[in-house]
Design a protein around this motif. Structure first.
Motif, PDB file in Angstrom:
ATOM      1  N   ILE A  33       0.997  -1.391   0.059  1.00 45.20           N
ATOM      2  CA  ILE A  33       0.162   0.055   0.103  1.00 45.20           C
ATOM      3  C   ILE A  33       0.849   1.472   0.069  1.00 45.20           C
ATOM      4  N   GLN A  34       1.855   1.146   0.658  1.00 43.60           N
ATOM      5  CA  GLN A  34       2.650   2.323   0.799  1.00 43.60           C
ATOM      6  C   GLN A  34       3.636   2.640  -0.336  1.00 43.60           C
ATOM      7  N   LEU A  35       3.901   1.599  -1.204  1.00 49.19           N
ATOM      8  CA  LEU A  35       4.529   1.929  -2.439  1.00 49.19           C
ATOM      9  C   LEU A  35       3.311   2.038  -3.906  1.00 49.19           C
ATOM     10  N   SER A  36       2.222   2.226  -3.283  1.00 45.81           N
ATOM     11  CA  SER A  36       1.312   2.198  -4.609  1.00 45.81           C
ATOM     12  C   SER A  36       1.148   3.829  -5.109  1.00 45.81           C
ATOM     13  N   HIS A  37       0.761   3.918  -6.259  1.00 47.18           N
ATOM     14  CA  HIS A  37       0.644   5.167  -6.803  1.00 47.18           C
ATOM     15  C   HIS A  37       0.041   4.934  -8.300  1.00 47.18           C
ATOM     16  N   THR A  38      -0.508   6.171  -8.761  1.00 41.95           N
ATOM     17  CA  THR A  38      -1.240   5.864 -10.315  1.00 41.95           C
ATOM     18  C   THR A  38      -0.076   5.364 -11.279  1.00 41.95           C
ATOM     19  N   GLY A  39      -0.774   4.355 -11.869  1.00 47.33           N
ATOM     20  CA  GLY A  39       0.205   3.717 -12.743  1.00 47.33           C
ATOM     21  C   GLY A  39       1.180   2.658 -12.384  1.00 47.33           C
ATOM     22  N   VAL A  40       1.159   2.238 -11.035  1.00 43.72           N
ATOM     23  CA  VAL A  40       1.942   1.098 -10.656  1.00 43.72           C
ATOM     24  C   VAL A  40       1.304  -0.085 -11.027  1.00 43.72           C
ATOM     25  N   HIS A  41       2.511  -0.801 -11.326  1.00 43.94           N
ATOM     26  CA  HIS A  41       2.133  -2.184 -12.073  1.00 43.94           C
ATOM     27  C   HIS A  41       1.765  -3.347 -10.971  1.00 43.94           C
ATOM     28  N   GLU A  42       0.715  -4.153 -11.412  1.00 41.10           N
ATOM     29  CA  GLU A  42       0.270  -5.378 -10.658  1.00 41.10           C
ATOM     30  C   GLU A  42       1.438  -6.237 -10.249  1.00 41.10           C
ATOM     31  N   ARG A  43       2.082  -6.579 -11.270  1.00 37.60           N
ATOM     32  CA  ARG A  43       3.370  -7.486 -11.023  1.00 37.60           C
ATOM     33  C   ARG A  43       4.475  -6.974  -9.945  1.00 37.60           C
ATOM     34  N   PHE A  44       4.597  -5.521 -10.163  1.00 43.08           N
ATOM     35  CA  PHE A  44       5.690  -5.118  -9.127  1.00 43.08           C
ATOM     36  C   PHE A  44       5.008  -5.095  -7.882  1.00 43.08           C
ATOM     37  N   GLY A  49       1.260   5.382  -0.978  1.00 40.92           N
ATOM     38  CA  GLY A  49       2.286   6.243  -1.428  1.00 40.92           C
ATOM     39  C   GLY A  49       3.209   6.986  -0.413  1.00 40.92           C
ATOM     40  N   SER A  50       2.966   6.372   0.735  1.00 35.14           N
ATOM     41  CA  SER A  50       3.812   7.132   1.971  1.00 35.14           C
ATOM     42  C   SER A  50       5.330   6.745   1.956  1.00 35.14           C
ATOM     43  N   ALA A  51       5.694   5.614   1.236  1.00 33.53           N
ATOM     44  CA  ALA A  51       7.123   5.143   1.202  1.00 33.53           C
ATOM     45  C   ALA A  51       7.922   5.620  -0.060  1.00 33.53           C
ATOM     46  N   LEU A  52       7.065   6.102  -1.024  1.00 36.28           N
ATOM     47  CA  LEU A  52       7.722   6.605  -2.130  1.00 36.28           C
ATOM     48  C   LEU A  52       8.459   7.535  -2.255  1.00 36.28           C
ATOM     49  N   GLY A  53       8.576   8.599  -1.151  1.00 36.33           N
ATOM     50  CA  GLY A  53       9.589   9.517  -1.140  1.00 36.33           C
ATOM     51  C   GLY A  53      10.989   9.166  -0.316  1.00 36.33           C
ATOM     52  N   GLN A  54      10.830   7.966   0.303  1.00 40.58           N
ATOM     53  CA  GLN A  54      11.848   7.330   1.067  1.00 40.58           C
ATOM     54  C   GLN A  54      12.553   6.363   0.664  1.00 40.58           C
ATOM     55  N   ASP A  55      11.975   5.953  -0.635  1.00 37.89           N
ATOM     56  CA  ASP A  55      12.862   4.710  -1.163  1.00 37.89           C
ATOM     57  C   ASP A  55      12.958   4.871  -2.749  1.00 37.89           C
ATOM     58  N   GLY A  56      13.934   5.332  -3.345  1.00 32.42           N
ATOM     59  CA  GLY A  56      14.215   5.788  -4.458  1.00 32.42           C
ATOM     60  C   GLY A  56      14.203   4.464  -5.457  1.00 32.42           C
ATOM     61  N   LEU A  57      14.926   3.361  -4.895  1.00 30.50           N
ATOM     62  CA  LEU A  57      15.208   1.935  -5.461  1.00 30.50           C
ATOM     63  C   LEU A  57      13.755   1.534  -5.723  1.00 30.50           C
ATOM     64  N   HIS A  58      12.753   1.585  -5.042  1.00 27.81           N
ATOM     65  CA  HIS A  58      11.440   1.012  -5.360  1.00 27.81           C
ATOM     66  C   HIS A  58      10.728   1.755  -6.135  1.00 27.81           C
ATOM     67  N   ARG A  59      10.810   3.163  -6.198  1.00 23.84           N
ATOM     68  CA  ARG A  59      10.301   3.929  -7.260  1.00 23.84           C
ATOM     69  C   ARG A  59      10.682   3.585  -8.412  1.00 23.84           C
ATOM     70  N   ALA A  60      12.183   3.493  -8.731  1.00 23.69           N
ATOM     71  CA  ALA A  60      12.652   3.100  -9.965  1.00 23.69           C
ATOM     72  C   ALA A  60      12.167   1.830 -10.393  1.00 23.69           C
ATOM     73  N   ALA A  61      11.819   0.725  -9.578  1.00 24.01           N
ATOM     74  CA  ALA A  61      11.732  -0.500 -10.023  1.00 24.01           C
ATOM     75  C   ALA A  61      10.242  -0.564 -10.571  1.00 24.01           C
ATOM     76  N   ALA A  62       9.277   0.467  -9.804  1.00 21.66           N
ATOM     77  CA  ALA A  62       7.855   0.654  -9.998  1.00 21.66           C
ATOM     78  C   ALA A  62       7.925   1.261 -11.506  1.00 21.66           C
ATOM     79  N   GLY A  63       8.796   2.101 -11.668  1.00 27.01           N
ATOM     80  CA  GLY A  63       8.673   2.885 -13.031  1.00 27.01           C
ATOM     81  C   GLY A  63       9.329   2.002 -14.278  1.00 27.01           C
ATOM     82  N   ALA A  64      10.244   1.268 -13.708  1.00 27.08           N
ATOM     83  CA  ALA A  64      10.729   0.189 -14.930  1.00 27.08           C
ATOM     84  C   ALA A  64       9.651  -0.636 -15.328  1.00 27.08           C
ATOM     85  N   LEU A  65       8.812  -1.416 -14.394  1.00 26.83           N
ATOM     86  CA  LEU A  65       7.699  -2.092 -14.870  1.00 26.83           C
ATOM     87  C   LEU A  65       6.826  -1.182 -15.539  1.00 26.83           C
TER      88      LEU A  65
END
Length: 372
Positions: free
Chosen positions: A107-118, A340-356
């Protein structure tokens, strides 16, 4: 299992060489045949075709079968497994907590456009990091109308703005399974219609939890969920041409097509020889999972394609239901605060979500959601 008889190995297991243990295995059918000849009854599950030495053991019991001395073992084992020991309760609490913590992270890593597989992969990563040996079943991460597909498992698309994500996932922790579901808005806010459906299901969940007490039955809890969800559907007004009685007579099944719960333990759907009419006892663990699934059809207007399920692992105690999976919130305001509360703290996860979500991801395949 032979009544009044035991098959013993007098030597400690640690002292057995590989060759000696193989020798015992080869002698097992003959020894079972010998014991069965003098036993008053033989407990054996004839439907476990892939079990150890099944064919040779079945052949060794041929005479016992002919004399009608055989009975299923699983009914006895399921009675033992149904009510959990203190140690089992602790393991099931740990399994539920691990799954709930992992779902909260999703839930904390979710955002508009997040991929289900991620999100599905993130859940698996988190539970294994916490000590789980494996998933309890394939993760369901259904976005938008696919939340209405009960066992959706494709997990192959991005979740768009103002869409819900329904995740149904669990893990095995030291052999004990968890089974948790939450439904959240990936953009951070439920729409008016989404919140109305969500709060209807949340209210039913609370009343069902209050009904999980010793002396009640799972069947009665299910009937309560049907009654309350019919009332909720009627109040939502999405079927103005039908009365509450019409819904109760069976029309509700287009919107709520599964049971409110199932027993939980070493299997996700555990002890299946114990039916829903068995009186609940302290120590029984079950999943409670009311839901509403509005088909993705224009006739339902802004409610079309909204699927909501809230599922928790629940221990029956003398004082009522104890929710084992409460590490992940069910309150809609708390969920909105988490998204989305963890997105600003975790660039790696943001990048992974964006890659998918980028051009290298598999193209999303449009699906027509249907209630399974």
């Amino acid at each position: 299992m032979l009544k009044s008889q035991q098959l013993r190995c007098d030597e400690p297991l640690v002292a057995c060489s590989h060759r000696h243990c193989c020798s015992i295995g080869l002698q097992l059918p003959a020894r079972v045949q010998q014991l069965a000849a003098s036993a008053t009854s033989v407990l054996f599950d004839f439907d476990r075709h892939n079990s150890y030495q099944y064919q040779s053991l079945r052949q060794s019991l041929h005479e016992a079968i002919g004399k009608g001395k055989t009975m299923p073992l699983k009914t006895h084992m399921h009675r033992l497994r149904w009510v959990k020991s203190v140690g089992e309760m602790n393991l099931m609490r740990s399994s539920a907590t691990v799954a709930a913590d992992a779902m909260q992270r999703c839930i904390q890593l979710s955002h508009t456009g997040v991929h289900e597989r991620f999100l599905a992969t993130e859940f698996e990563y988190q539970v294994k990091l916490a000590g789980a040996s494996r998933l309890a079943y394939p993760v369901v991460a259904g976005g938008g109308p696919d939340a209405c597909t009960i066992h959706y498992s494709r997990n192959d698309k991005q979740v768009g703005e103002n869409q819900l994500l329904l995740m149904d996932a669990g893990c095995e922790y030291h052999g004990y399974a968890s089974d948790v579901t939450r439904t959240w808005p990936v953009s951070g806010r439920y729409t008016l219609e989404q919140r109305q459906v969500y709060e209807t299901v949340l209210s039913v969940r609370q009343k069902c939890l209050e009904a999980v007490v010793p002396g009640n039955t799972l069947a009665k809890v299910h009937q309560l969920s049907v009654q309350l969800l019919c009332e909720g559907l009627h109040e939502l007004g999405i079927l103005p041409q039908y009365s509450l009685d019409d819904l109760r007579r069976g029309m509700y099944r287009d919107f709520y097509c599964h049971s409110v719960g199932h027993y939980l333990g070493l299997d996700v759907h555990d002890t299946n020889t114990i039916g829903p009419h068995r009186t609940l006892e302290p120590g029984v663990v079950m999943a409670i999972e009311p839901g509403l699934y509005i088909p993705n059809h224009p006739q339902f207007g802004a409610y079309a394609g909204i699927g909501v399920r809230i599922e928790d692992d629940v221990l029956v105690t003398n004082s009522g239901a104890q929710v084992l999976s409460d590490a992940v919130p069910a309150d809609p305001d708390e969920i909105e605060a988490l998204v989305g509360s963890a997105l600003g703290q975790d660039g790696l996860h943001r990048a992974a979500a964006g890659a998918l979500s980028g051009s290298d991801a598999e193209p999303a395949i449009p699906l027509t959601a249907a209630v399974a």
